[in-house]
Design a protein around this motif. Structure first.
Motif, PDB file in Angstrom:
ATOM      1  N   THR A  56      61.324  34.148 -43.793  1.00 39.54           N
ATOM      2  CA  THR A  56      62.619  33.491 -43.956  1.00 39.54           C
ATOM      3  C   THR A  56      63.459  33.485 -42.687  1.00 39.54           C
ATOM      4  O   THR A  56      64.403  32.707 -42.585  1.00 39.54           O
ATOM      5  N   SER A  57      63.117  34.356 -41.730  1.00 39.02           N
ATOM      6  CA  SER A  57      63.862  34.404 -40.471  1.00 39.02           C
ATOM      7  C   SER A  57      62.923  34.133 -39.302  1.00 39.02           C
ATOM      8  O   SER A  57      61.831  34.697 -39.241  1.00 39.02           O
ATOM      9  N   THR A  58      63.370  33.263 -38.400  1.00 36.11           N
ATOM     10  CA  THR A  58      62.578  32.943 -37.219  1.00 36.11           C
ATOM     11  C   THR A  58      63.474  32.973 -35.983  1.00 36.11           C
ATOM     12  O   THR A  58      64.690  32.736 -36.074  1.00 36.11           O
ATOM     13  N   TYR A  59      62.864  33.264 -34.856  1.00 32.65           N
ATOM     14  CA  TYR A  59      63.588  33.354 -33.589  1.00 32.65           C
ATOM     15  C   TYR A  59      62.737  32.712 -32.504  1.00 32.65           C
ATOM     16  O   TYR A  59      61.511  32.765 -32.558  1.00 32.65           O
ATOM     17  N   TYR A  60      63.418  32.131 -31.506  1.00 35.18           N
ATOM     18  CA  TYR A  60      62.706  31.447 -30.439  1.00 35.18           C
ATOM     19  C   TYR A  60      63.364  31.742 -29.094  1.00 35.18           C
ATOM     20  O   TYR A  60      64.585  31.879 -29.004  1.00 35.18           O
TER      21      TYR A  60
END
Length: 122
Positions: A56-60
């Protein structure tokens, strides 16, 4: 024994796309978050993206935001990195790794794959 195996790398022209896969074995995939890092020749390994255990959480990293998408299929024990609009500066060995929480530093990751080469020609 926990193992992570990357695949999907290759040679692509600038502007092209690739999808990397990270197959996880030896533990329940949903118990860890998974990150992607890359290392170009002569450079330090750098953070690319992270996805939480549930997905549910993504980072880039800023350098890939809007071009790369991370996802996971826990039923297949696999995490993906879809890469679009590839640039020559994306050329590197790409690694997946496990961490119990989001982090951009390599020291926070417990298990690493062997890497897969991505080469983007101009």
């Amino acid at each position: 024994q926990v193992q992570l195996v990357e695949s999907g790398g290759g040679l692509v022209q600038a502007g092209g796309s690739l999808r990397l896969s990270c197959l996880v074995s030896g533990r329940t995939i949903g118990s860890y978050g998974t990150g992607w890092f890359r290392q170009a020749p002569g450079k330090e390994r750098e953070f690319v993206s992270f996805i939480s255990r549930s997905g549910t959480s993504t980072y880039y990293a800023d350098s890939v935001k809007g071009r790369f998408t991370i996802s996971r299929d826990n039923a297949k024990n696999t995490v993906y990195l879809q890469m679009h609009s590839l640039k020559p500066e994306d050329t590197a060995i790409y690694y997946c790794a496990d961490s119990k929480g989001f982090a951009v530093v390599t020291a926070a990751y417990d298990y690493w794959g062997q890497g897969t080469q991505v080469t983007v020609s101009s």
